[in-house]
Design a protein around this motif. Sequence first.
Motif, PDB file in Angstrom:
ATOM      1  N   UNK A 162     -14.191 -11.508  -7.113  1.00  0.00           N
ATOM      2  CA  UNK A 162     -13.160 -10.491  -7.311  1.00  0.00           C
ATOM      3  C   UNK A 162     -12.307 -10.309  -6.056  1.00  0.00           C
ATOM      4  N   UNK A 163     -11.058 -10.648  -6.143  1.00  0.00           N
ATOM      5  CA  UNK A 163     -10.014 -10.494  -5.125  1.00  0.00           C
ATOM      6  C   UNK A 163     -10.224 -11.370  -3.904  1.00  0.00           C
ATOM      7  N   UNK A 164     -11.403 -11.287  -3.273  1.00  0.00           N
ATOM      8  CA  UNK A 164     -11.572 -12.010  -2.012  1.00  0.00           C
ATOM      9  C   UNK A 164     -12.976 -12.569  -1.853  1.00  0.00           C
ATOM     10  N   UNK A 165     -13.055 -13.610  -1.062  1.00  0.00           N
ATOM     11  CA  UNK A 165     -14.314 -14.243  -0.681  1.00  0.00           C
ATOM     12  C   UNK A 165     -14.484 -13.980   0.808  1.00  0.00           C
ATOM     13  N   UNK A 166     -15.291 -12.986   1.154  1.00  0.00           N
ATOM     14  CA  UNK A 166     -15.421 -12.563   2.546  1.00  0.00           C
ATOM     15  C   UNK A 166     -16.208 -13.556   3.395  1.00  0.00           C
ATOM     16  N   UNK A 167     -16.978 -14.430   2.770  1.00  0.00           N
ATOM     17  CA  UNK A 167     -17.740 -15.419   3.535  1.00  0.00           C
ATOM     18  C   UNK A 167     -16.826 -16.560   3.993  1.00  0.00           C
ATOM     19  N   UNK A 168     -15.982 -17.030   3.082  1.00  0.00           N
ATOM     20  CA  UNK A 168     -15.085 -18.143   3.396  1.00  0.00           C
ATOM     21  C   UNK A 168     -13.678 -17.694   3.759  1.00  0.00           C
ATOM     22  N   UNK A 169     -13.453 -16.371   3.706  1.00  0.00           N
ATOM     23  CA  UNK A 169     -12.178 -15.762   4.091  1.00  0.00           C
ATOM     24  C   UNK A 169     -10.999 -16.359   3.312  1.00  0.00           C
ATOM     25  N   UNK A 170     -11.118 -16.283   1.988  1.00  0.00           N
ATOM     26  CA  UNK A 170     -10.019 -16.649   1.093  1.00  0.00           C
ATOM     27  C   UNK A 170      -9.801 -15.484   0.130  1.00  0.00           C
ATOM     28  N   UNK A 171      -8.626 -15.416  -0.460  1.00  0.00           N
ATOM     29  CA  UNK A 171      -8.342 -14.330  -1.390  1.00  0.00           C
ATOM     30  C   UNK A 171      -7.329 -14.750  -2.434  1.00  0.00           C
ATOM     31  N   UNK A 172      -7.481 -14.214  -3.623  1.00  0.00           N
ATOM     32  CA  UNK A 172      -6.477 -14.317  -4.680  1.00  0.00           C
ATOM     33  C   UNK A 172      -6.140 -12.870  -5.023  1.00  0.00           C
ATOM     34  N   UNK A 173      -5.078 -12.368  -4.436  1.00  0.00           N
ATOM     35  CA  UNK A 173      -4.837 -10.933  -4.376  1.00  0.00           C
ATOM     36  C   UNK A 173      -3.782 -10.465  -5.370  1.00  0.00           C
ATOM     37  N   UNK A 174      -4.161  -9.604  -6.331  1.00  0.00           N
ATOM     38  CA  UNK A 174      -3.182  -9.019  -7.261  1.00  0.00           C
ATOM     39  C   UNK A 174      -2.439  -7.890  -6.549  1.00  0.00           C
ATOM     40  N   UNK A 175      -1.582  -8.268  -5.641  1.00  0.00           N
ATOM     41  CA  UNK A 175      -1.013  -7.311  -4.698  1.00  0.00           C
ATOM     42  C   UNK A 175       0.147  -6.505  -5.278  1.00  0.00           C
ATOM     43  N   UNK A 176       0.787  -7.019  -6.347  1.00  0.00           N
ATOM     44  CA  UNK A 176       1.932  -6.324  -6.946  1.00  0.00           C
ATOM     45  C   UNK A 176       1.672  -6.025  -8.422  1.00  0.00           C
ATOM     46  N   UNK A 177       2.252  -4.907  -8.890  1.00  0.00           N
ATOM     47  CA  UNK A 177       2.257  -4.658 -10.315  1.00  0.00           C
ATOM     48  C   UNK A 177       3.521  -5.267 -10.932  1.00  0.00           C
ATOM     49  N   UNK A 178       3.751  -5.028 -12.224  1.00  0.00           N
ATOM     50  CA  UNK A 178       4.889  -5.643 -12.913  1.00  0.00           C
ATOM     51  C   UNK A 178       6.240  -5.203 -12.359  1.00  0.00           C
ATOM     52  N   UNK A 179       6.264  -4.016 -11.739  1.00  0.00           N
ATOM     53  CA  UNK A 179       7.511  -3.502 -11.159  1.00  0.00           C
ATOM     54  C   UNK A 179       7.652  -3.858  -9.686  1.00  0.00           C
ATOM     55  N   UNK A 180       6.763  -4.734  -9.204  1.00  0.00           N
ATOM     56  CA  UNK A 180       6.755  -5.177  -7.806  1.00  0.00           C
ATOM     57  C   UNK A 180       6.375  -4.056  -6.844  1.00  0.00           C
ATOM     58  N   UNK A 181       5.682  -3.036  -7.352  1.00  0.00           N
ATOM     59  CA  UNK A 181       5.088  -2.040  -6.472  1.00  0.00           C
ATOM     60  C   UNK A 181       3.734  -2.555  -6.008  1.00  0.00           C
ATOM     61  N   UNK A 182       3.273  -2.057  -4.867  1.00  0.00           N
ATOM     62  CA  UNK A 182       1.971  -2.473  -4.366  1.00  0.00           C
ATOM     63  C   UNK A 182       0.855  -1.958  -5.265  1.00  0.00           C
ATOM     64  N   UNK A 183      -0.063  -2.839  -5.646  1.00  0.00           N
ATOM     65  CA  UNK A 183      -1.195  -2.453  -6.484  1.00  0.00           C
ATOM     66  C   UNK A 183      -2.175  -1.603  -5.681  1.00  0.00           C
ATOM     67  N   UNK A 184      -2.719  -0.591  -6.325  1.00  0.00           N
ATOM     68  CA  UNK A 184      -3.648   0.328  -5.678  1.00  0.00           C
ATOM     69  C   UNK A 184      -4.927   0.421  -6.501  1.00  0.00           C
ATOM     70  N   UNK A 185      -6.045   0.562  -5.818  1.00  0.00           N
ATOM     71  CA  UNK A 185      -7.338   0.701  -6.491  1.00  0.00           C
ATOM     72  C   UNK A 185      -8.103   1.879  -5.907  1.00  0.00           C
ATOM     73  N   UNK A 186      -8.920   2.487  -6.739  1.00  0.00           N
ATOM     74  CA  UNK A 186      -9.892   3.485  -6.289  1.00  0.00           C
ATOM     75  C   UNK A 186     -11.252   2.801  -6.237  1.00  0.00           C
ATOM     76  N   UNK A 187     -11.979   3.057  -5.175  1.00  0.00           N
ATOM     77  CA  UNK A 187     -13.278   2.414  -4.979  1.00  0.00           C
ATOM     78  C   UNK A 187     -14.335   3.474  -4.655  1.00  0.00           C
ATOM     79  N   UNK A 188     -15.574   3.211  -5.071  1.00  0.00           N
ATOM     80  CA  UNK A 188     -16.681   4.123  -4.826  1.00  0.00           C
ATOM     81  C   UNK A 188     -17.955   3.303  -4.671  1.00  0.00           C
ATOM     82  N   UNK A 189     -18.811   3.684  -3.743  1.00  0.00           N
ATOM     83  CA  UNK A 189     -20.099   3.004  -3.627  1.00  0.00           C
ATOM     84  C   UNK A 189     -20.999   3.449  -4.772  1.00  0.00           C
TER      85      UNK A 189
END
Length: 307
Positions: A162-189
Amino acid sequence: MRVAVAGSCGLALMIAREIHESTSHQLILLSRRHQPGLISQGYQCQVVDYSDANSIQHSLMGVDTVISTVTGTSQLRLIEAAVACRVRRFAPAEFEGRPALRGQGDPLDRGQAAALALLQHYRGYIQSTIFVCGILYERFSVNGMVSQHIGVNTGYGNEGDYILDARNMTAEAPVYDSARNLSTVCLTSAYDAGRFIVRSLDMAQWPAELSMCGERMTVNTLIETVKNCRGRLFNNVRWQDPDGLRYELTMAQMAGDVPRQRRLLTLIATAEGRYDFSTPGFLNAQFPDIQPMSFQDWFTRNWASVP
């Protein structure tokens, strides 16, 4: 009150441990198999056959509240048994974004829509709520969230799915929404989710949704945080928008690559804002004494031993 947690590992166990150690509620863990290890720690465990209505109903006798982490047909049978046993409240296995943001025929659905429809059907007999926590930090765990016994059957629970591989330091990042705004996520442990969920047991009434949030950030900030925590630059980052991701999904479908399809679907959902809620978490405001762990602190601890 008597609380039943359906499931015996991962998030279910975190919720159960919080009930067991921090409340006076009577806890029962529903498990498909005998759990001598948990029993030796003082937990009351009940073996349940989800294909047998009598088995489930026997386990729910006298139960006030059910918190489910089981999915599919098993959860549907659990809901029906809870109604038959006059259980007062039921929380289905959700623990993601807001269901209203999912479309009909959602390809990521794992029986969730059917469970919500069944609870709606029985709304006159049983109260329910959906715990909304966005993305669990554990998706970025060393060895993936499957190493925490979470999301084992989702198809995107391994390290780097999901989004990034922290071991190999690669990412496939859904950085924009359809309107070209920056994508935002809420995260919780998962640990903090468990704390908020358990505290909600003492609420007199449950609204239709109970949200919580450890931290809200853009996908850009998420990647930058991982870079700073690892002290390494990313080798490759593919910045994606929904159109690009849907093209990649079409290619994966043509190739019959089902694992890639599942991973891309989660990225598309992220770009579409499914895991974001702009208002502060309701439970954060309700229980301000619970101070969630920041993603940076959690990630630093989780990856401390990885070079």
